[in-house]
Design a protein around this motif. Structure first.
Motif, short mmCIF file in Angstrom:
data_model
loop_
_atom_site.label_atom_id
_atom_site.label_comp_id
_atom_site.label_asym_id
_atom_site.label_seq_id
_atom_site.Cartn_x
_atom_site.Cartn_y
_atom_site.Cartn_z
N SER A 1 67.14 55.27 7.81
CA SER A 1 66.47 56.56 7.93
C SER A 1 65.50 56.57 9.10
CB SER A 1 65.69 56.87 6.64
OG SER A 1 64.59 55.98 6.51
N GLY A 2 65.12 57.78 9.51
CA GLY A 2 64.18 57.92 10.62
C GLY A 2 62.83 57.32 10.35
N GLY A 3 62.44 57.26 9.09
CA GLY A 3 61.15 56.67 8.75
C GLY A 3 61.08 55.18 9.00
N LYS A 4 62.23 54.54 9.18
CA LYS A 4 62.28 53.10 9.43
C LYS A 4 62.35 52.76 10.91
CE LYS A 4 62.57 51.83 5.06
NZ LYS A 4 61.51 51.00 4.41
N THR A 5 62.47 53.78 11.78
CA THR A 5 62.70 53.52 13.21
C THR A 5 61.64 52.62 13.82
OG1 THR A 5 63.92 55.58 13.54
CG2 THR A 5 62.88 54.61 15.48
N ALA A 6 60.38 52.91 13.54
CA ALA A 6 59.29 52.16 14.17
C ALA A 6 58.81 51.00 13.30
CB ALA A 6 58.12 53.09 14.47
N VAL A 7 59.49 50.75 12.17
CA VAL A 7 59.04 49.75 11.22
C VAL A 7 59.88 48.49 11.28
CG1 VAL A 7 58.68 49.24 8.77
CG2 VAL A 7 58.12 51.52 9.68
N LEU A 8 61.18 48.67 11.43
CA LEU A 8 62.10 47.53 11.37
C LEU A 8 62.11 46.75 12.68
CD1 LEU A 8 65.14 49.14 9.54
CD2 LEU A 8 63.30 47.75 8.55
#
Length: 565
Positions: A88-95
């Protein structure tokens, strides 16, 4: 000019480096890499990775690829890992990168000047069908991008592309990227000067040349002699724009320092007129200024636009002339404003030789290999076998005889490639989005196509030129800041308090007639589902409130905030 192409990448500094590490400028003696990207480039030139792809990785598979090659040097040959499905887009800057990476690649084919033969187009179509699951997106830089590419297939893909004169060399990476050119160069009846010879000479000198394969970051070039200003010259690192000098005749006006992303800047004129035979010299000098003086400490400040902003046009021109060209350039006039807002060459237009060219509009640049093969067939049966891509994600068939125009346009309609599109089909652009891009937060291509359908249904009689640019993240690959309606993807909160895909809205940006960045209204964010309602509402307000002859960008700049929400 001075033979900068032979200057080694580690040339001695012009002045002694001080203790302060500065911005990592080579010309100041700062050769020690100040970040991981610079260290990777110093360790090995990105151009060298092709040998490892062909001799090691293509045989041992994805998991054999060295990390520095995978997420760095392979870009020098047009390869980016694509986004793993289902993230998901919410994971773009996290993973971490390895968590986002799929085992497939996006592959970018550079099409300098947008110029294709039907033989080349058919080869692209075959690669799409054989190796890329049918994908073949047209970009706003005249390239074609494949997805689902396996590393094992790259030697055969290169063999096929290079067999017809195409390449992926430096299609990505910290290099001189594809050279934009007018798609109707050499044929348009109103052309000031044909920039094709300059594009060919620039390509010969700099592409694949190790002297320019380690730049601070990417470097984008545009050359056009069209009075329509059809290559978005204001947002390129360097652009050569056709002008008529009152004494010296047709030539080019030089612009530097344009670029968008999260810190947008419009290019500035150097005030210099350049004849076509000197364009490659000047271009090589400007690339060399960027290589030697460009900022390498922070990636966020490593584009030439920051150097130009700090120096100003006068100092930039002085350094270019005194240290690289070793001669003065003539002063010259600015280009005239284009007489129309559309610059995409859509429709049927007469060429200078009496034949016609026909521009048509794929949906947001999305197309497939089977359709490209059919376009190649149509270009051969109705024209001379020449096809062009545009900087607006469109395509053109050249050299169509008058008695073949109607047959061609009808055949294109059967492929859903209309030469007479609605305002919304013509004016909507979208980047790759979350489907494949590891930087994206939201979907773009399918949403852009859906938006076209919705607006055509709701506003069938709307006929004012308007651009709607849909971007999946803040990086502005789809030029959100210079669109009439720019949509920057992000997660937003809906009426029920849920985080959903949505967009920050930019209004009233433009290029060409009155270039400038769009207006951001405080707190104006729209969920993806609300987009048709929102755009319909704003366009109806525009129709109601506009003055005679007023364009959307002009109205948006003066409108009350309530009319923009």
């Amino acid at each position: 000019m001075a033979d900068t192409s032979k200057r080694p990448a580690s040339a001695p500094s012009r002045r002694k480096a001080g203790r302060h590490r500065g911005e990592g400028q080579w010309a100041a003696g700062h050769f020690t890499p100040l970040n991981g990207n610079e260290q990777t480039k110093k360790d090995d030139d990105g151009l060298n990775v092709r040998t490892r792809i062909e001799t090691i990785y293509a045989h041992r598979g994805f998991h054999s690829i060295d990390g520095a090659d995978l997420r760095g040097r392979m870009r020098w040959w047009g390869l980016y890992t694509q986004r793993r499905p289902g993230i998901s887009g919410g994971k773009t800057a996290v993973l971490e990168p390895e968590e986002l990476d799929d085992e497939y690649f996006m592959l970018r084919v550079r099409i300098d000047g947008g110029q294709l033969t039907t033989q080349q187009l058919r080869t692209v179509a075959e690669i799409s069908q054989d190796f890329a699951r049918g994908t073949a997106d047209i970009t706003d830089r005249q390239n074609i991008q494949f997805h689902w590419i396996r590393i094992e297939d790259m030697p055969e893909i290169w063999r096929r592309l290079e067999g017809v004169g195409l390449s992926t060399t430096e299609a990505c990476g910290d290099t001189p990227r594809v050279i934009l050119g007018s798609p109707v160069a050499g044929i348009a009846a109103d052309e000031i000067i044909d920039g094709t010879p300059a594009i060919e000479e620039i390509h010969r000198r700099v592409i694949g040349n190790p002297a320019y394969s380690n730049l601070p970051r990417k470097f984008k070039t545009a050359v056009s002699g069209s009075p329509l200003l059809d290559v978005a010259h204001e947002i390129n690192d360097v652009a050569f724009v056709g002008v008529e000098h009152p004494e010296l005749g047709p030539g080019f006006d030089v612009w530097v320092g344009g670029g968008l992303s999260t810190n947008p800047k419009l290019g500035v004129r150097l005030g210099a007129w350049v004849p076509i035979e000197d364009v490659a010299d000047v271009h090589e000098g400007i690339v060399s200024v960027f290589r030697d003086y460009g900022y390498r400490r922070l990636r966020t400040r490593a584009r030439i636009k920051f150097l130009v902003a700090d120096w100003g046009a006068e100092k930039f021109r002085q350094v270019l002339e005194d240290e690289y060209l070793l001669r003065k350039m003539a002063d010259g006039p600015a280009p005239e404003k284009p007489v129309q807002q559309w610059r995409d060459h859509i429709g049927v237009h007469e060429q200078r030789d009496g034949d016609y060219y026909v521009g048509f509009a794929p949906r947001v640049g999305r197309i497939d290999g089977g359709t490209l093969a059919k376009i190649a067939d149509l270009a051969e049966s109705h024209g001379s076998g020449r096809v062009r891509t545009t900087a607006e994600q469109k395509m053109i068939v050249l050299d169509v005889a008058g008695d073949q125009v109607e047959s061609l346009t009808q055949a294109l309609e059967t492929l859903d490639l209309t030469a007479n599109p609605s305002v919304f089909r013509r004016g909507t652009m979208a980047c790759t989005g979350i489907e494949f891009c590891k930087l994206a937060i939201v979907e773009t291509k399918a949403r852009g196509s859906w938006l076209i359908d919705e607006l055509e249904r709701r506003l069938p009689d709307f006929d004012e030129p308007v651009t709607i640019n849909v971007n999946g993240c803040p990086n502005s690959c789809a030029r959100i800041q210079v669109a009439d309606i720019g949509l920057k993807g992000q997660l937003v909160t809906d009426a029920d308090g849920r985080q959903v895909e949505g967009y920050q809205v930019h209004l009233g940006g433009s290029l060409g007639m009155e270039p400038g960045f769009g207006r951001k209204v405080r707190g104006l964010k729209v969920t993806a589902e609300e987009l048709p309602d929102y755009i319909e509402r704003v366009l109806l307000n525009f129709q109601e409130q506009r003055e005679d002859g007023e364009r959307f960008a002009q109205w948006a700049a003066r409108a009350e905030e309530g009319a923009l929400k």
